[in-house]
Design a protein around this motif. Structure first.
Motif: not given
Lengths: 254, 330, 515
Positions: C243-245, C37-38, C172-177
């Protein structure tokens, strides 16, 4: 009229999954009233007239009560649970023996007996005929319809022959067809069922010796079992291109 | 009443088979009855008795019964028994069993076999194992093997008393003629009872097709088939391959097929050479019904469809398109 | 493992969702790990190339429908990771593509053998609990992904008792743009007034929040949440992927108790509605109250005629002109409630006989299938019309109002739609003042009328203290409600928040606001 419906509780096999090794995962699988038994009950309910009584009977562990509760919701008038540790491990013969002994003692004067064609958990449609044999009554397998005109008549479907036969008092019907979408009780039905006692009977109540019931009363023994050794490999092939896939199949079948 | 003995010391001897008649005009045996005779001959050294019901129309069949391995044929000769009366059949079989005292009674797990066998077993006080897919002898003990619930286990079962009874899944054992001019004894038997049903009406349903249990190739359709037109495609493919079309429970419920075409535990257990499953995900019951198929090839859009566990090959693709292409190139 | 890349053909399922609008994209990225994803996000960030996040595509507003750029589907991030426990109870750690159905099946069957202990012995403790557990937010579409549920702050019938998704998210854990990772649980980062300051492994961020009043008195999914001192977890919930994945989340689960589902039939719309009001006054607190008007029942009847297997229910009684669906716990109070319901239903032309009930699992599933078949039937109807006119799409309202104003809103619905001459059916979460009014379009002319009527209704709903989009979200087809509700200024402020996190507008552009 007194109708007796014999039912069984089975695991809801439609929700049985398999794990990575292909073994069945029975954990958490809910138990339900065997669908064919529900057909049998539905048939009894359909022909039931004013003042008629439908009794449902099952042999099983205490939790089989929920299958009987369902029958009460769906229109049965009284319910009997034949439950005893000694009943465990019964094969078809011991099961039919227990059911017939119950019937002779508790509902000797019955008009028609109803069974479902087979249980979904692997039984193979034997209990109805063994029960009929022990009761000495006629048996009507693969019955799809029951009508009353100048006596009871069963419509039986033997794939290559469809026939209508007359029934006598005490005969047994094995039902093989019903609504694909099962009925639902109304709240009024639920309330009525909640107020009906499910009568529990054990071996002594029924009047059978220990060697007539359960494993000890059974005529067959499972001596061994082994996992199915299917050498099938389940190879995955990409069939994204239908033409190629069709050629591939053709190569295999020709 | 037949006496019961411990298996080891029983004096019971002989193997008795009810030979079912599938057609009266022209008369013919239910093929699976011949399969049982063949298997009986293979595993059993003693005398083999066949029992048939009907009138003089059965005479042309005697020879066939002998050629597949029967030594003696009991012909319950009664015009009324041309019709199927389970109670009268059972009483006759019982009285013959009392006469010959067999150690084994077999019949085919056809609709009628499944009805007669348990009634007979109960009246003889015998154990019964239904729908066997393997049979063998261990001394005088018959080892009966059948798939247990869900088909993930094969259970071997023995009887606790004589006679040992089993029904056998049609199509499991190959029919095998021992000799075209084998001969044997025919004994006419009279049914003395009166357990006849009152049959008000009977409609013989002639099927120009065979039963799906007899097909060598089955094109089987399941819930993944969305268009009813696909049935015609499947019929066409089946015709070209010399097979038949069967289906899963879902399509019977949809009303697309009669129950006679349904494969699976609540339908028919089949053992074709090749089972081609199109859009069948493979419920537990369905898998149990195709366990004895020689080869299983599945086409499904889902690579994780449970049918893969029992398939030789799972082709991941659109079942309807592939069937259409297959029809084109055959 | 590297992510799979596929070309998006014009009939690719990744180009549409249940709103039936169709977009376009070049490539579909199918990451299998967070690193994938990153990598994908970083590449797109450096090129400034749009990337639309796709889950199970069961949304109704085109949130996952791409218009240009590429698609990132989370479908292979579908593992349930483990179980943990904190002072609020048990929670499940999972990847975004796990569906609501899958989660609940694992909980029901207690098949925890492959799950990790997030906190010490949590798996064993949960296994030893005497009662079963479940995830209580029921978005009616059980095949929806939980990642999607979080992005949409999904709710549904059970929101009456359990609240929306927001109430159940722990972390939550998310990958930002820009490829930076944020991993936060509630309480970690709070806004300073309306400003977030936080750090990822890539950079420090300063994110201003909109100044509008976010309506939390009704079910509401219009706009991003904005409140003084709010938790950053809440900024991501309901943000529609702007905002993020999402790559991981912790969701709390609740103790399950046996329930009985009930559907009561009534002669007409008014009688069912009046029955609902009586139930609410009685204080008996069903798990939810769902309403079907006569039109919805007719839809089900017609669909069953075409396909008897559509839902596995008996035929709707012929004389039924409306219905009310409620769940109750099976406990000592049930019979007393039934007695009272008996009186209330008879007072409104119904009866305990004229009802269905079910308490076995399979029956309760049938009830929910029945409930879901109403919107399903409409989807299929609209999908059929699309063949004739690709522009056409489903026109269902999703407006909530405070319960006190529901009477008024019901009148406005019928008055407005009759004035426009539009056929419609009404069903849904009446217990929350949140009914779905589905306009049955016949042609393109109807679509134009419906759009105007819809806008009129949205304005009225806001006036009455409600939300024009209570649970379906905004996505790409309801953007105008942002301005309707928050004005030009509010929309501008959402853009500012977006810009602060996603300066190049690469993630899910076009959701809620256009650049």
């Amino acid at each position: 009229m007194r109708f007796v419906v014999f039912v069984k509780q089975v695991p809801d096999t439609s929700s049985v999954g398999t794990d990575e090794n292909g073994n069945l995962m029975r954990e958490g699988v809910p138990s339900i009233l065997n669908p064919y038994c529900e057909f049998a009950l539905d048939m009894a309910c359909r022909v039931k007239g004013e003042g008629d009584i439908i009794s449902v009977v099952t042999m099983g562990p205490p939790q089989a009560e929920s299958a009987l509760f369902r029958c009460l919701e769906l229109g049965a008038d009284e319910a009997f649970l034949l439950t005893d540790r000694a009943f465990a491990g019964a094969d078809v013969y011991a099961t039919a023996k227990t059911l017939s002994a119950f019937l002779k003692k508790f509902i000797p004067d019955h008009d028609l007996l109803f069974c479902g064609r087979q249980a979904m958990d692997g039984d193979t449609a034997q209990v109805p005929a063994e029960l009929a044999s022990m009761m000495g009554c006629g048996q009507f397998y693969y019955t799809e319809d029951l009508v009353f005109s100048d006596g009871w008549k069963a419509v039986q479907n033997y794939y290559d022959e469809e026939r209508e036969c007359a029934l006598k008092k005490g005969d047994l019907i094995s039902v093989s067809k019903g609504e694909t979408d099962p009925r639902l009780p109304s709240v009024a039905d639920y309330i009525r069922a909640s107020g009906t006692e499910i009568k529990k009977l054990d071996r002594v109540d029924i009047g059978l010796g220990t060697f007539s019931v359960g494993l000890k009363g059974s005529k067959t023994r499972i001596t061994s079992s082994r996992p199915v050794s299917i050498s099938r490999r389940g190879i995955l092939t990409d069939g994204g291109d239908p033409t190629e896939a069709a050629k591939h199949i053709k190569g295999m079948v020709r | 009443m037949l006496q019961q003995y411990d298996l080891g010391t029983s004096t019971a001897d002989g193997l008795m088979v009810w030979l079912e008649i599938s057609e009266r005009d022209p008369v013919s045996f239910e093929p699976s009855s011949m399969e049982i005779l063949s298997k009986a001959r293979e595993i059993y050294d003693g005398r083999i008795f066949g029992v048939v019901f009907g009138d003089t129309e059965l005479k042309p069949l005697y020879k066939e019964a002998f050629s597949y391995g029967a030594d003696t044929l009991y012909h319950v000769k009664d015009k009324r028994l041309i019709d199927f009366h389970p109670e009268a059949y059972c009483e006759s079989l019982r009285s013959i069993a009392e006469r010959i005292n067999p150690s084994i009674i077999l019949m085919s797990a056809t609709l009628r076999g499944r009805e007669v066998a348990p009634r007979l077993a109960a009246s003889l006080g015998a154990g019964l194992t239904a729908d066997c897919t393997e049979l063998s002898m261990d001394g005088s003990v018959l080892q009966m093997t059948r798939p247990a619930f869900g088909g993930d286990l094969m259970a071997t079962i023995t009887s606790e008393s004589m006679p040992q009874m089993a029904t056998v899944r049609p199509g499991t054992f190959p029919p095998n003629k021992i000799s075209d001019d084998a001969t044997g004894t025919v004994i006419y038997w009279q049914y003395k009872g009166d357990s006849f049903k009152t049959i008000i009406s009977s409609k013989r349903k002639y099927h120009d097709e065979k039963d799906i249990t007899e097909a060598d190739i089955l094109i089987s359709l399941g819930n993944g088939i969305k268009s009813k037109d696909t049935i015609r495609l499947a019929e066409s493919v089946a015709k070209k391959l010399g097979g038949m079309v069967s289906c899963s429970r879902a399509l019977v419920e949809k009303g697309w097929f009669p129950q006679s075409r349904q494969v699976g535990q609540s339908g028919r257990n089949v053992s074709p050479e090749i089972y081609l499953a199109f859009g069948i995900s493979g419920s537990v019951q369905h898998k149990a019904g195709i366990m004895t198929a020689r080869r299983v090839i599945a086409v499904n859009s889902d690579p994780d469809a449970p049918i893969r566990e029992i398939a030789d090959e799972l082709i991941v693709g659109d079942a309807e398109n592939i069937l259409r292409e297959l029809d084109k190139i055959l | 493992m590297a992510s799979v890349v596929r070309r998006a053909s014009s009939d690719s399922p990744y180009l549409r969702d249940e709103s039936k609008i169709t977009g376009d994209a070049d490539e579909i990225f199918v990451p299998e790990t967070e690193e994938d994803v990153v990598k994908t996000v970083e590449e797109h960030f450096s090129e400034g190339r749009p990337l639309t996040i796709s889950g199970m595509r069961t949304g109704m507003c085109g949130g996952c429908v791409p218009f240009g750029g590429d698609v990132l589907t989370t479908e292979r991030l579908n593992k349930i990771i483990g179980i943990g426990k904190d002072s609020n109870g048990y929670y499940v750690r999972l990847q975004p593509a796990v569906t609501v159905r899958e989660l609940n099946e694992v909980l029901r069957k207690r098949s925890y053998s492959n799950l990790q202990n997030i906190t010490e012995d949590a798996v064993g403790d949960l296994l030893n609990e005497g009662t079963d557990f479940f995830y209580p937010v029921d978005p009616t579409e059980l095949n929806s992904s939980l990642g999607g549920n979080i992005a949409a702050n999904s709710s549904g019938p059970r929101t009456l008792k359990y609240g929306p998704t927001r109430n159940w998210v722990r972390r939550i854990r998310a990958v930002l743009p820009d490829g930076g990772i944020i991993d936060v649980k509630r309480g970690d980062i709070k806004a300073d007034g309306r400003l977030f300051r936080f750090k990822t492994d890539k950079r420090e961020l300063e994110v201003p929040l909109p100044s509008y009043e976010y309506n939390m008195n009704v079910k509401n999914s219009t706009g991003i949440m904005a409140r003084d001192g709010m938790d950053i977890v809440d900024l991501f919930i309901g943000s529609e992927g702007m905002f993020g994945v999402l790559t991981e989340a912790d969701l709390y689960i609740s103790k399950w108790h046996p329930l009985i589902s009930n559907i009561f039939f009534f002669p007409d719309n008014g009688s069912a509605y009046s029955f609902v009001k009586d139930i609410q006054k009685s204080g008996m607190e069903p798990e939810f109250i769902e309403y079907f008007d006569s039109g919805s029942l007719d839809l089900i009847r017609a669909a069953r005629k075409r396909d008897p297997k559509m839902n596995q229910m008996p035929d709707v009684p012929e004389d039924a002109g409306s219905a009310v669906f409620m769940d109750f716990p099976i406990d000592g109070a049930l019979m007393r409630k039934y007695m009272e319901i008996g009186e209330l239903s008879e007072a409104n032309g119904g009866s305990l006989e004229n009802s269905w009930c079910g308490h076995e699992l399979r029956d309760r599933e049938r009830f929910f299938g029945f409930r879901h078949s109403v919107p399903q039937t409409i989807f299929e109807y609209v999908a059929g019309l699309k063949g004739e006119d690709p522009e056409i799409h489903k026109m269902g309202t999703d407006m909530s109002v405070p319960l006190d104003n529901l009477d008024r809103m019901m009148d406005i619905y019928s008055e407005t739609l009759e004035r426009y001459g539009l056929d419609h059916v009404t069903f849904g979460h009446i217990g929350n003042g949140h009914l779905h009014v589905e306009i049955i379009l016949k042609d393109m002319e109807d679509l134009e009328k419906a759009k105007n009527a819809y806008r009129e209704l949205a304005v009225k709903a806001i006036e009455l203290g409600g939300s024009p989009s209570a649970e379906h979200g905004i996505g790409k087809i309801k953007r105008e409600y942002i301005e309707l509700m928050y004005g030009n200024k509010g929309a501008e402020e959402i853009r500012r928040t977006k810009e602060a996190i996603d300066p190049k507008w690469i993630l899910c552009p076009g959701n809620m606001v256009e650049r």
